[in-house]
Design a protein around this motif. Structure first.
Motif, mmCIF file in Angstrom:
data_model
loop_
_atom_site.group_PDB
_atom_site.id
_atom_site.type_symbol
_atom_site.label_atom_id
_atom_site.label_comp_id
_atom_site.label_asym_id
_atom_site.label_seq_id
_atom_site.Cartn_x
_atom_site.Cartn_y
_atom_site.Cartn_z
ATOM 1 N N LEU B 208 0.831 -1.202 0.000
ATOM 2 C CA LEU B 208 0.000 0.000 0.000
ATOM 3 C C LEU B 208 0.871 1.259 0.000
ATOM 4 O O LEU B 208 0.624 2.206 -0.753
ATOM 5 C CB LEU B 208 -0.903 -0.029 1.234
ATOM 6 N N MET B 253 -4.495 5.622 -9.646
ATOM 7 C CA MET B 253 -5.049 5.341 -8.319
ATOM 8 C C MET B 253 -6.073 4.219 -8.400
ATOM 9 O O MET B 253 -6.103 3.326 -7.544
ATOM 10 C CB MET B 253 -5.738 6.591 -7.755
ATOM 11 N N SER B 257 -5.766 0.666 -6.566
ATOM 12 C CA SER B 257 -6.805 0.222 -5.636
ATOM 13 C C SER B 257 -7.355 -1.131 -6.047
ATOM 14 O O SER B 257 -7.540 -2.023 -5.205
ATOM 15 C CB SER B 257 -7.945 1.238 -5.587
ATOM 16 N N LYS B 294 -14.815 -2.651 -2.484
ATOM 17 C CA LYS B 294 -13.437 -2.758 -1.984
ATOM 18 C C LYS B 294 -12.536 -1.720 -2.648
ATOM 19 O O LYS B 294 -11.706 -1.085 -1.988
ATOM 20 C CB LYS B 294 -12.891 -4.165 -2.255
ATOM 21 N N VAL B 295 -12.712 -1.546 -3.967
ATOM 22 C CA VAL B 295 -11.912 -0.537 -4.674
ATOM 23 C C VAL B 295 -12.229 0.848 -4.124
ATOM 24 O O VAL B 295 -11.328 1.664 -3.883
ATOM 25 C CB VAL B 295 -12.187 -0.601 -6.192
ATOM 26 N N PHE B 298 -10.390 1.690 -0.938
ATOM 27 C CA PHE B 298 -8.997 2.097 -1.144
ATOM 28 C C PHE B 298 -8.927 3.507 -1.731
ATOM 29 O O PHE B 298 -8.048 4.289 -1.365
ATOM 30 C CB PHE B 298 -8.278 1.111 -2.054
ATOM 31 N N LEU B 299 -9.858 3.819 -2.646
ATOM 32 C CA LEU B 299 -9.844 5.155 -3.240
ATOM 33 C C LEU B 299 -10.097 6.207 -2.163
ATOM 34 O O LEU B 299 -9.459 7.262 -2.145
ATOM 35 C CB LEU B 299 -10.903 5.255 -4.347
ATOM 36 N N TYR B 302 -6.989 6.767 -0.229
ATOM 37 C CA TYR B 302 -6.067 7.654 -0.951
ATOM 38 C C TYR B 302 -6.360 9.117 -0.617
ATOM 39 O O TYR B 302 -5.464 9.904 -0.319
ATOM 40 C CB TYR B 302 -6.233 7.448 -2.459
#
Lengths: 216, 345
Positions: B208, B253, B257, B294-295, B298-299, B302
């Motif tokens: 990560l 990004m 992700s 899930k993506v 992560f976004l 960020y």
């Protein structure tokens, strides 16, 4: 095969012309465009065939390789070298060696060439523009050696060994995939692999040692 | 052309068009999310004038970018200056093609995998293509013929090489438990062994962190550090050319992700879904939605990190990469090797 031979001849002719007449790289471009046109006309009935693609990629590969040497700007030369490496990766894909292709892109095109770019940026090599040709004797020597290399290449193409290519899209047992390649690297060729890695580490330690002004 | 080839061509074209559209839409709305979330973190309102909740803001931004003057600096190396945004944009758009979005779905009597290309070295393809993106940054910096740009380009090439190492070593751990480079196999192995984030937490953290550095996001956005380099490598760019750098950053990004979700959070896997007894296509839909969620997590991370942490100093960045992340990743690799040898995974 005759197609590749023809290509090599065309490119060699352009290179020879270029060596004799120190002109701008536009001449190479012109020769390249003519060769491309010939290629398209010759294969107008079979534009999706394997042989056409092999010829087209090989053509781009040879042209970019020539421009690496002939282009006066070092940064542009590096970019053509990257293009050349990508063409070689495409050849690996056509030969079903997918892992080799990806490694070619990651290691050579992605990592090593970044260092080239880095060094050129660091030194800011703009002043080098304008090609410096060697003396007369050097040029003749280079051309002679180039001729010897070309002859060797022709010889190798004519008498190539190994098994015949299975054709596009066909998997050859034990060849090309990550699993097959791993089995080779860590089975049959384990000693060679490890020896190469030790050699690389030795080279790296040596480079660090040489770069250090004062040992402490 | 025979029907089988035609079918493959049509299927691939439709999937590519869908993914391209989806990718660009998410990129556009990520810019809005970034601004709204940053406003929320800083206790402001953020852009909320254009359309309901500011939802048409990305459209307005796009129109503005198109109508801005595209400046071509007279001292720049023209060809490379024009080529750089393309070099950075294309790999950013292409990399998502090997990521599986869900299990195969049954449509018109055909089984269609929700992945554009299931290639043997799937993971390596992503790493390879993303490593080509660095040329965009480096060339933009060099061809602009501007000292700030050059510094930005130099920094980015050094930074990307440093963090690629740590990222590669972290990923090797996942490959060892999955026994394959195919991303679909990685997802399937996590269905049987449990998600990798449980087994390989250090690897997850290293991955990560390296992913933040690889996408040039804060706290590692030194190539465009505005406090010292004006705007770094894209100082001289304007209009749509600047916006291509901007879109590439967000596309990268999204790829990072999606990769993190696939490698460590089980991809499209939803625990316990098989017990519900849904029809295959409905289950696939749920799994695609789970992957999207899930993506999105992560976004959001960020954006969250960007507005929370300050930027690293350059020497801190290099120390973190070589002296912390790389040893941690190597140690983690030993641990995974031990797990695999002991037969726990």
């Amino acid at each position: 095969m005759h197609l590749l031979t023809g290509l090599v001849i065309v490119v060699m002719a352009v290179a020879l012309l270029r060596a004799i007449v120190p002109a701008q790289p536009t001449l190479t471009m012109l020769g390249g465009s003519i060769a491309a046109l010939v290629l398209l006309v010759a294969y107008r009935h079979d534009l999706l065939g394997t042989e056409f693609w092999a010829g087209a990629i090989g053509f781009v590969a040879i042209l970019s390789a020539l421009l690496v040497v002939l282009h006066p700007n070092p940064m542009v030369s590096v970019l053509f070298l990257i293009l050349n490496l990508l063409c070689v990766a495409l050849f690996y894909i056509m030969l079903q060696a997918h892992l080799m292709a990806v490694l070619q892109v990651i290691v050579y095109a992605g990592a090593i060439m970044v260092l080239f770019v880095f060094v050129i940026m660091l030194l800011n090599l703009r002043a080098e523009e304008g090609l410096r040709l060697g003396s007369g004797a050097e040029r003749w020597l280079a051309m002679g050696l180039g001729g010897v290399f070309a002859a060797l290449l022709f010889w190798a193409l004519r008498h190539r060994g190994g098994q015949a290519w299975a054709g596009p899209g066909r998997y050859i047992e034990g060849f090309g995939t990550a699993r097959d390649m791993g089995a080779l690297l860590f089975g049959e060729y384990l000693f060679v692999t490890e020896a190469a890695s030790v050699l690389l580490i030795a080279a790296m330690v040596g480079a660090v040692l040489l770069a250090k002004r004062r040992l402490e | 052309m025979d029907p089988a080839t035609l079918r493959v061509l049509i299927e691939a074209t439709v999937k590519i068009a869908l993914l391209f559209g989806l990718n660009l839409t998410v990129v556009a709305y990520m810019t809005l999310v970034e601004r709204r979330v940053s406003a929320w973190i800083q206790d402001r309102r953020g852009p909320n004038r254009v359309g309901p909740f500011g939802l048409l803001q990305p459209l307005a931004d796009g129109i503005k970018f198109i109508f801005k003057e595209a400046i071509l600096p007279p001292h720049a190396h023209t060809a490379l200056y024009l080529l750089a945004p393309v070099i950075i944009f294309v790999p950013a758009m292409v990399t998502l093609s090997v990521v599986p979005f869900g299990p195969p779905v049954e449509l018109f009597g055909l089984s269609i995998p929700l992945q554009i290309a299931d290639v043997d070295g799937g993971l390596l393809v992503i790493l390879g293509l993303s490593s080509l993106g660095v040329y965009g940054v480096a060339l933009a910096g060099w061809s602009s013929n501007n000292k700030y740009s050059l510094m930005g380009g130099l920094r980015s090439s050094a930074q990307l090489i440093s963090y690629e190492m740590a990222m590669g070593f972290a990923v090797v751990g996942v490959l060892m438990t999955a026994g394959s480079l195919r991303l679909d196999d990685v997802v399937r192995s996590q269905m049987t062994h449990g998600w990798n984030v449980l087994w390989q937490f250090p690897g997850f953290v290293v991955f990560l962190t390296a992913a933040f550095a690889e996408t040039n996001r804060l706290p590692f956005d030194l190539p465009e550090a505005e406090s010292e380099l004006v705007a770094g490598y894209h100082t001289e760019y304007s209009g749509m050319r600047f916006s291509m750098f901007y879109m590439a950053e967000y596309a990268n990004m999204i790829t990072a992700s999606a990769l993190a979700a696939t490698l460590y959070l089980g991809g499209y896997h939803v625990p316990g879904l098989a017990r519900l007894g849904l029809s295959p296509n409905l289950a696939a839909l749920v799994q695609v939605a789970a992957f999207g969620f899930k993506v999105a997590v992560f976004l959001f991370l960020y954006v969250w990190v960007r507005w929370t942490l300050p930027r690293f100093r350059y020497d801190q960045l290099m120390n973190l990469g070589w002296k912390v992340l790389l040893p941690v990743a190597l140690g983690h690799l030993m641990w995974v090797a031990f797990i695999v040898l002991a037969g726990w995974a």
